[in-house]
Design a protein around this motif. Structure first.
Motif, PDB file in Angstrom:
ATOM      1  N   THR A 148       2.804   8.888  -3.378  1.00 22.11           N
ATOM      2  CA  THR A 148       1.842   8.807  -4.476  1.00 22.11           C
ATOM      3  C   THR A 148       2.366   9.521  -5.708  1.00 22.11           C
ATOM      4  O   THR A 148       2.300   8.995  -6.833  1.00 22.11           O
ATOM      5  N   SER A 168       0.848  -1.200   0.000  1.00 24.57           N
ATOM      6  CA  SER A 168       0.000   0.000   0.000  1.00 24.57           C
ATOM      7  C   SER A 168       0.874   1.238   0.000  1.00 24.57           C
ATOM      8  O   SER A 168       2.057   1.188   0.385  1.00 24.57           O
ATOM      9  N   ILE A 169       0.286   2.355  -0.433  1.00 23.21           N
ATOM     10  CA  ILE A 169       0.992   3.638  -0.410  1.00 23.21           C
ATOM     11  C   ILE A 169       1.257   4.051   1.029  1.00 23.21           C
ATOM     12  O   ILE A 169       2.357   4.516   1.364  1.00 23.21           O
ATOM     13  N   PHE A 194       0.736  -0.036 -11.288  1.00 18.36           N
ATOM     14  CA  PHE A 194      -0.274  -0.492 -10.329  1.00 18.36           C
ATOM     15  C   PHE A 194      -1.670  -0.257 -10.891  1.00 18.36           C
ATOM     16  O   PHE A 194      -1.908   0.718 -11.619  1.00 18.36           O
ATOM     17  N   SER A 195      -2.582  -1.143 -10.531  1.00 20.32           N
ATOM     18  CA  SER A 195      -4.004  -0.941 -10.816  1.00 20.32           C
ATOM     19  C   SER A 195      -4.640  -0.340  -9.570  1.00 20.32           C
ATOM     20  O   SER A 195      -4.342  -0.770  -8.444  1.00 20.32           O
ATOM     21  N   ARG A 196      -5.486   0.657  -9.746  1.00 18.00           N
ATOM     22  CA  ARG A 196      -6.127   1.324  -8.623  1.00 18.00           C
ATOM     23  C   ARG A 196      -7.588   0.904  -8.529  1.00 18.00           C
ATOM     24  O   ARG A 196      -8.300   0.863  -9.529  1.00 18.00           O
ATOM     25  N   ASN A 197      -8.023   0.605  -7.317  1.00 20.60           N
ATOM     26  CA  ASN A 197      -9.423   0.317  -7.044  1.00 20.60           C
ATOM     27  C   ASN A 197      -9.782   1.024  -5.742  1.00 20.60           C
ATOM     28  O   ASN A 197      -9.704   0.450  -4.660  1.00 20.60           O
ATOM     29  N   GLN A 255       3.487   8.010  -9.473  1.00 22.32           N
ATOM     30  CA  GLN A 255       2.944   8.573 -10.714  1.00 22.32           C
ATOM     31  C   GLN A 255       4.059   9.048 -11.640  1.00 22.32           C
ATOM     32  O   GLN A 255       4.008   8.834 -12.863  1.00 22.32           O
ATOM     33  N   PRO A 257      -8.966   3.055  -2.644  1.00 28.56           N
ATOM     34  CA  PRO A 257      -7.710   3.199  -1.899  1.00 28.56           C
ATOM     35  C   PRO A 257      -6.767   2.014  -2.098  1.00 28.56           C
ATOM     36  O   PRO A 257      -5.606   2.072  -1.697  1.00 28.56           O
ATOM     37  N   ARG A 258      -7.251   0.950  -2.700  1.00 28.00           N
ATOM     38  CA  ARG A 258      -6.436  -0.248  -2.862  1.00 28.00           C
ATOM     39  C   ARG A 258      -5.684  -0.215  -4.189  1.00 28.00           C
ATOM     40  O   ARG A 258      -6.197   0.250  -5.199  1.00 28.00           O
ATOM     41  N   ILE A 259      -4.469  -0.740  -4.148  1.00 23.79           N
ATOM     42  CA  ILE A 259      -3.672  -0.851  -5.368  1.00 23.79           C
ATOM     43  C   ILE A 259      -3.118  -2.262  -5.458  1.00 23.79           C
ATOM     44  O   ILE A 259      -2.914  -2.941  -4.443  1.00 23.79           O
ATOM     45  N   SER A 260      -2.867  -2.700  -6.667  1.00 22.41           N
ATOM     46  CA  SER A 260      -2.235  -3.996  -6.902  1.00 22.41           C
ATOM     47  C   SER A 260      -1.341  -3.872  -8.116  1.00 22.41           C
ATOM     48  O   SER A 260      -1.647  -3.121  -9.052  1.00 22.41           O
TER      49      SER A 260
END
Length: 326
Positions: free
Chosen positions: A38, A22-23, A53-56, A42, A58-61
């Motif tokens: 963050t 996580s960030i 990363f894929s963002r959903n 970017q 607050p979650r990233i993967s």
């Protein structure tokens, strides 16, 4: 990629996010604010030209490209750390930091045995031992992020000096209460209809194991493969099958609940000691190389061959002892 040089702080931020997941966690690890991390991620994505990363919410993967990129970043950051360590050692007038890389079985089995016999005055205060895949051992030696490596064959590359090659026959590992455990020799044809535990990489030992089993006319009912012989041995201990592995760990570590038996057919496991081409071995590396040569001969049936001339891979052949498997 827009710039020729990527800011190292961006790579550190990326590695921290991969490690923390996580960030927020990465910011905590780095001692930076969350908005800074963050923005750095970017900026790095802008530099490389694709999403890491894929963002959903607050979650990233990590994306598939991000996972591939991380392998390169991890190797680079580790190399930079070693450079810093070496610079500090030079400044302090100490022995340079020593970095070794080996496939997991050798890193856990042979390397400790060798290091224990080296004159401790030759070892620096910091020694880095990495357990890597054979491919990554080769790449680490080529990039000179490590001083010396041990990798399974094939390792032929114009940027490598092969110091020696070791050939040793594979063994079978079984649970102590397995129906075949009382036999002195395990026949490959006894794998017919049983579950085989073996290595996953089809370009190294796995190919020789499969070829030998096929020549014996055996067809395993099931196969569980793994990238670690220790995992295969652990599965054998739980009666999940018969493991065909190199004898490195079985000859150097106590394996309670597991019996090790020779095979009726010699399936050679081959590995080489490699160093960067044209780089003279230091007294420390020379001592470790000599210690490794002695350590590998402790394995039953081990044969040492010299350098480049020994890089061809022999086919399996019948073993000389107790071929009836009783």
């Amino acid at each position: 990629m827009q710039d020729d040089v990527i800011d190292i702080r961006l790579l550190e931020a990326f590695a921290a996010v991969m490690s923390a997941g996580s960030i927020t966690g990465a910011a905590r690890l780095l001692g930076r604010s969350q908005p800074v991390v963050t923005r750095q991620i970017q900026d790095l994505e802008t530099d490389v030209g694709y999403l890491l990363f894929s963002r959903n919410g607050p979650r990233i993967s990590p994306t598939p490209k991000g996972i591939l990129f991380y392998a390169e970043v991890e190797r680079l950051l580790l190399g930079l750390k070693h450079i810093r360590d070496r610079a500090a050692a030079i400044g302090a007038g100490a022995l340079p930091v020593l970095s070794l890389a080996a496939i997991p079985a050798l890193a856990g089995g042979i390397v400790p045995v060798a290091l224990a016999t080296v004159d401790q005055a030759l070892l620096p205060r910091q020694v880095h031992v990495q357990a890597l895949s054979a491919e990554n051992v080769v790449q680490s030696v080529l990039s000179q992020s490590v001083d010396f490596g041990l990798a399974s064959l094939p390792v032929q590359h114009p940027g490598l000096d092969v110091q020696w090659v070791c050939e040793v026959p594979c063994v079978a590992c079984l649970a102590a209460d397995h129906p075949l455990a009382k036999r002195k020799v395990i026949r490959l044809k006894d794998l017919d209809g049983r579950r085989l535990l073996t290595m996953a990489n089809p370009y190294r030992l796995r190919r020789r194991v499969d070829d030998a089993i096929a020549r014996a006319g055996a067809i395993p009912a099931e196969v569980i493969d793994t990238n670690s012989s220790l995992t295969a041995i652990a599965m054998a201990k739980q009666s999940l099958g018969i493991a065909i592995v190199e004898p490195v760990l079985t000859s150097s570590l106590a394996m309670e609940g597991v019996v090790t038996r020779p095979l009726d057919v010699a399936i050679p496991f081959l590995f080489a000691a490699v160093s960067p081409t044209g780089r003279e071995l230091t007294p420390t590396i020379t001592a470790i190389n000599d210690a490794l040569r002695v350590a590998v001969t402790l394995m039953p049936g081990a044969k040492l061959h010299g350098g480049e001339a020994a890089l061809s891979e022999p086919a399996g052949e019948p073993a000389t002892s107790e071929r009836d498997g009783t």
